[in-house]
Design an enzyme around this catalytic site. Sequence first.
Site, short mmCIF file in Angstrom:
data_model
loop_
_atom_site.label_atom_id
_atom_site.label_comp_id
_atom_site.label_asym_id
_atom_site.label_seq_id
_atom_site.Cartn_x
_atom_site.Cartn_y
_atom_site.Cartn_z
N TYR A 62 -14.46 8.45 -64.42
CA TYR A 62 -15.31 8.23 -65.59
C TYR A 62 -15.42 6.72 -65.87
CZ TYR A 62 -16.88 8.68 -70.47
OH TYR A 62 -17.58 8.60 -71.66
N LYS A 92 -18.50 4.03 -65.75
CA LYS A 92 -18.93 3.33 -66.97
C LYS A 92 -19.01 1.82 -66.74
CE LYS A 92 -19.97 6.70 -69.58
NZ LYS A 92 -21.39 6.89 -69.87
N GLY A 101 -26.44 17.88 -75.75
CA GLY A 101 -25.01 17.53 -75.72
C GLY A 101 -24.49 17.09 -77.08
N GLN A 102 -23.24 16.64 -77.10
CA GLN A 102 -22.61 16.29 -78.38
C GLN A 102 -23.38 15.20 -79.11
OE1 GLN A 102 -18.91 14.13 -78.40
NE2 GLN A 102 -18.32 14.87 -80.43
N GLY A 105 -30.25 14.64 -71.97
CA GLY A 105 -28.98 15.21 -72.45
C GLY A 105 -29.07 15.55 -73.93
N1 SER Z 1 -14.89 10.68 -75.36
C1 SER Z 1 -14.87 10.32 -73.98
C2 SER Z 1 -13.84 11.06 -73.24
O1 SER Z 1 -12.84 11.38 -73.83
C3 SER Z 1 -14.63 8.86 -73.81
O2 SER Z 1 -15.78 8.14 -73.97
O3 SER Z 1 -13.99 11.26 -72.07
#
Ligand code: SER
Length: 317
Positions: free
Chosen positions: A143, A147, A11-12, A8
């Site tokens: 998400y 995690k 990515g950011q 990745g």
């Molecule tokens: N920055 C992420 C999000 O907003 C959270 O870890 O999904």
Amino acid sequence: MKNVLVIGSTGQIGSELTMKLRREIPGGVTVAGYIPGAEPKGALLESGPAEQADVCDAKQIAAIVEKYDIDAIYNLAALLSATAEKKPLLAWDIQMNGLINILEVAREKRCAVFTPSSIGSFGPSTPHDNTPQDTIQRPTSMYGVTKVATELLSDYYFHKYGVDTRSVRFPGLISYTTLPGGGTTDYAVEIYYAAVKGETFVCPIAPGTYMDMMYMPDALRAAVQIMQADPDKLVHRNSFNIASMSFDPETIFQAIRKEYPDFRIRYEVDPVRQGIADSWPDKMDDSCARAEWGWKPEFDLESMTADMIMHLKEKLL
Ligand code: SER
């Protein structure tokens, strides 16, 4: 940590972390892993090797580890929270099937692994103020589910197989190099772009919604420091709360208005992002990270705002 694979890398986080590792780890190589459609360009491409590295292709990852004698993997492939709500099966595939591929390669080839966790690993029943290191983790977003499972699976591989897994729970990350995409905390990046471009900012998160945030240089230092920490001092591994600032949209808006007095904000709350934000901590307690590996942030809202505006002026104007 000498030869590193960043999955990745465009990515950011990856785009900046890859460059930092190349600068800071002497005598080693940092491979920029990417997927088709997100190829590295410019300095990222020119400053070191790049390889196609899809987390869903375990053989491809194993071949890169073999080729470069990789001893540490930063596994940064993920869909962020709002996108994961739209594509939950894809989020599961990347975040869970991808992770187990990485952990299996790491077990066989003896690599350390960093897979970030997040404020998103917490949920509505978590204490929101000074969220402890060890507390209730019952997230309600896909998400968040991935995690928490990432934390558990990473600890499992450490205890069962001795794989050196370590991680931090990132707050919302603010940076000027690469935009995040599809996250709940993205507004805190986009608001700076709007201010510098002279646009009214349309905010998807309601005033009064506090979340932990962090400036990218602090986040990158944390990602490197945790992997270099003395393992004998680590009581925790996956994953450490780290914090530096907590604010709501109104507070960051006012901080930017000091520089841009005519800046305007309009609220158009997105129910999906707002629901996710409401379930996350207001502010995490990061005392374990401070005690176990010396975590200490350098930026607060004021110093971050000055630095963001300075760099975005260079980039956009
Ligand atoms: N920055 C992420 C999000 O907003 C959270 O870890 O999904």
